[in-house]
Motif scaffolding. Structure first.
Motif, PDB file in Angstrom:
ATOM      1  N   ALA A  79       0.836  -1.195   0.000  1.00  0.00           N
ATOM      2  CA  ALA A  79       0.000   0.000   0.000  1.00  0.00           C
ATOM      3  C   ALA A  79       0.873   1.249   0.000  1.00  0.00           C
ATOM      4  N   ASP A  80       2.131   1.096   0.354  1.00  0.00           N
ATOM      5  CA  ASP A  80       3.099   2.199   0.397  1.00  0.00           C
ATOM      6  C   ASP A  80       3.917   2.193  -0.903  1.00  0.00           C
ATOM      7  N   PRO A  81       3.922   3.306  -1.662  1.00  0.00           N
ATOM      8  CA  PRO A  81       4.689   3.360  -2.911  1.00  0.00           C
ATOM      9  C   PRO A  81       6.187   3.105  -2.721  1.00  0.00           C
ATOM     10  N   PHE A  82       6.713   3.434  -1.533  1.00  0.00           N
ATOM     11  CA  PHE A  82       8.131   3.186  -1.278  1.00  0.00           C
ATOM     12  C   PHE A  82       8.449   1.697  -1.401  1.00  0.00           C
ATOM     13  N   TRP A  83       7.603   0.865  -0.774  1.00  0.00           N
ATOM     14  CA  TRP A  83       7.859  -0.578  -0.818  1.00  0.00           C
ATOM     15  C   TRP A  83       7.555  -1.161  -2.186  1.00  0.00           C
ATOM     16  N   GLN A  84       6.622  -0.575  -2.903  1.00  0.00           N
ATOM     17  CA  GLN A  84       6.396  -1.003  -4.283  1.00  0.00           C
ATOM     18  C   GLN A  84       7.656  -0.762  -5.115  1.00  0.00           C
ATOM     19  N   PHE A  85       8.227   0.426  -4.982  1.00  0.00           N
ATOM     20  CA  PHE A  85       9.446   0.741  -5.727  1.00  0.00           C
ATOM     21  C   PHE A  85      10.604  -0.154  -5.281  1.00  0.00           C
ATOM     22  N   TRP A  86      10.724  -0.393  -3.977  1.00  0.00           N
ATOM     23  CA  TRP A  86      11.798  -1.244  -3.443  1.00  0.00           C
ATOM     24  C   TRP A  86      11.727  -2.642  -4.058  1.00  0.00           C
ATOM     25  N   ASP A  87      10.521  -3.239  -4.007  1.00  0.00           N
ATOM     26  CA  ASP A  87      10.356  -4.590  -4.546  1.00  0.00           C
ATOM     27  C   ASP A  87      10.495  -4.608  -6.064  1.00  0.00           C
ATOM     28  N   LEU A  88      10.049  -3.554  -6.724  1.00  0.00           N
ATOM     29  CA  LEU A  88      10.209  -3.462  -8.176  1.00  0.00           C
ATOM     30  C   LEU A  88      11.687  -3.378  -8.550  1.00  0.00           C
ATOM     31  N   SER A 127      12.929 -14.156 -19.210  1.00  0.00           N
ATOM     32  CA  SER A 127      13.230 -13.005 -18.350  1.00  0.00           C
ATOM     33  C   SER A 127      12.226 -11.878 -18.565  1.00  0.00           C
ATOM     34  N   ALA A 128      11.907 -11.595 -19.819  1.00  0.00           N
ATOM     35  CA  ALA A 128      10.935 -10.533 -20.110  1.00  0.00           C
ATOM     36  C   ALA A 128       9.574 -10.883 -19.529  1.00  0.00           C
ATOM     37  N   LEU A 129       9.155 -12.135 -19.664  1.00  0.00           N
ATOM     38  CA  LEU A 129       7.861 -12.559 -19.133  1.00  0.00           C
ATOM     39  C   LEU A 129       7.805 -12.393 -17.615  1.00  0.00           C
ATOM     40  N   ILE A 130       8.858 -12.794 -16.925  1.00  0.00           N
ATOM     41  CA  ILE A 130       8.884 -12.680 -15.463  1.00  0.00           C
ATOM     42  C   ILE A 130       8.898 -11.217 -15.020  1.00  0.00           C
ATOM     43  N   VAL A 131       9.664 -10.385 -15.706  1.00  0.00           N
ATOM     44  CA  VAL A 131       9.709  -8.961 -15.347  1.00  0.00           C
ATOM     45  C   VAL A 131       8.347  -8.305 -15.592  1.00  0.00           C
ATOM     46  N   ILE A 132       7.725  -8.606 -16.719  1.00  0.00           N
ATOM     47  CA  ILE A 132       6.419  -8.011 -17.032  1.00  0.00           C
ATOM     48  C   ILE A 132       5.367  -8.476 -16.035  1.00  0.00           C
ATOM     49  N   LEU A 133       5.294  -9.770 -15.788  1.00  0.00           N
ATOM     50  CA  LEU A 133       4.293 -10.275 -14.845  1.00  0.00           C
ATOM     51  C   LEU A 133       4.545  -9.780 -13.425  1.00  0.00           C
ATOM     52  N   GLY A 134       5.806  -9.754 -13.002  1.00  0.00           N
ATOM     53  CA  GLY A 134       6.127  -9.254 -11.668  1.00  0.00           C
ATOM     54  C   GLY A 134       5.772  -7.787 -11.500  1.00  0.00           C
ATOM     55  N   THR A 135       6.052  -6.996 -12.527  1.00  0.00           N
ATOM     56  CA  THR A 135       5.716  -5.571 -12.486  1.00  0.00           C
ATOM     57  C   THR A 135       4.203  -5.385 -12.419  1.00  0.00           C
ATOM     58  N   LEU A 136       3.467  -6.162 -13.212  1.00  0.00           N
ATOM     59  CA  LEU A 136       2.000  -6.081 -13.167  1.00  0.00           C
ATOM     60  C   LEU A 136       1.461  -6.455 -11.795  1.00  0.00           C
ATOM     61  N   VAL A 137       2.017  -7.483 -11.189  1.00  0.00           N
ATOM     62  CA  VAL A 137       1.552  -7.897  -9.856  1.00  0.00           C
ATOM     63  C   VAL A 137       1.795  -6.789  -8.843  1.00  0.00           C
ATOM     64  N   ILE A 138       2.971  -6.192  -8.884  1.00  0.00           N
ATOM     65  CA  ILE A 138       3.294  -5.155  -7.906  1.00  0.00           C
ATOM     66  C   ILE A 138       2.373  -3.948  -8.044  1.00  0.00           C
ATOM     67  N   PHE A 139       2.092  -3.522  -9.280  1.00  0.00           N
ATOM     68  CA  PHE A 139       1.316  -2.296  -9.468  1.00  0.00           C
ATOM     69  C   PHE A 139      -0.191  -2.505  -9.580  1.00  0.00           C
ATOM     70  N   THR A 140      -0.648  -3.716  -9.831  1.00  0.00           N
ATOM     71  CA  THR A 140      -2.092  -3.938  -9.937  1.00  0.00           C
ATOM     72  C   THR A 140      -2.634  -4.731  -8.752  1.00  0.00           C
ATOM     73  N   PHE A 141      -1.801  -4.987  -7.760  1.00  0.00           N
ATOM     74  CA  PHE A 141      -2.227  -5.754  -6.593  1.00  0.00           C
ATOM     75  C   PHE A 141      -3.309  -4.992  -5.845  1.00  0.00           C
ATOM     76  N   ASP A 142      -4.466  -5.630  -5.675  1.00  0.00           N
ATOM     77  CA  ASP A 142      -5.576  -5.021  -4.945  1.00  0.00           C
ATOM     78  C   ASP A 142      -5.987  -5.972  -3.827  1.00  0.00           C
ATOM     79  N   PRO A 143      -5.676  -5.631  -2.594  1.00  0.00           N
ATOM     80  CA  PRO A 143      -6.002  -6.531  -1.488  1.00  0.00           C
ATOM     81  C   PRO A 143      -7.485  -6.544  -1.142  1.00  0.00           C
TER      82      PRO A 143
END
Length: 160
Positions: A79-88, A127-143
């Motif tokens: 929920a914190d953009p800092f941790w989103q950026f950190w994990d990204l 690698s591209a697939l994992i980066v794209i899917l991981g980025t989508l998960v981080i930014f579209t995650f809705d709890p």
């Protein structure tokens, strides 16, 4: 006394150490790219050490430790953009660092050009697939998703 026999370096034709013609690869303009890839590995490794140990410290040592990690913990953290950026940053750097390392291994050990080409195609696609899917998960995650018009709220979701 006789001199010890000379052991030739692998892939050479003589004791001079010259690479046999069948093992030569054209270098062209790859020298600058390879130097930058080498530099990237060193710098990204340093940054990754900081990111990974920060990640481990926050997830395992702060608060209740490993027992607190669940869906709600991740939801609150992202929920914190800092941790989103950190994990990204950790995801992107780890994937680029690992891909570059495997690319180097492929260049070193795959002798046929066609084999080297197809191994790199598979590597880059994965690698591209994992980066794209991981980025989508981080930014579209809705709890707190809405399913069939009903908001499924938990204790970490805002009141509806």
């Amino acid at each position: 006394m006789s001199a010890a026999p000379q052991i030739r370096a692998p892939r050479t034709t003589s004791a001079t150490g010259r690479i046999a013609p069948e093992y030569r690869r054209s270098t062209g303009s790859r020298g600058q790219f390879e130097m930058l890839a080498w530099l990237f590995m060193r710098l990204s490794g340093i940054v990754l050490v900081v990111l990974i140990f920060g990640h481990l410290f926050v997830n395992l040592l702060v608060g209740e430790g490993v027992h607190a990690i669940d869906f709600g913990f991740v939801a609150g953290k992202w929920a914190d953009p800092f941790w989103q950026f950190w994990d990204l940053a950790m995801l992107w750097l780890a994937m680029l660092h690992g891909t570059n390392g495997v690319r180097t291994i492929i260049n070193d050990y795959a002798e046929r050009d066609a084999t080297r080409f197809w191994l790199k195609v598979v590597l880059y696609a994965a690698s591209a697939l994992i980066v794209i899917l991981g980025t989508l998960v981080i930014f579209t995650f809705d709890p707190c998703p809405v399913i069939d018009g009903v908001r499924h709220a938990a204790d970490y979701c805002p009141a509806v």
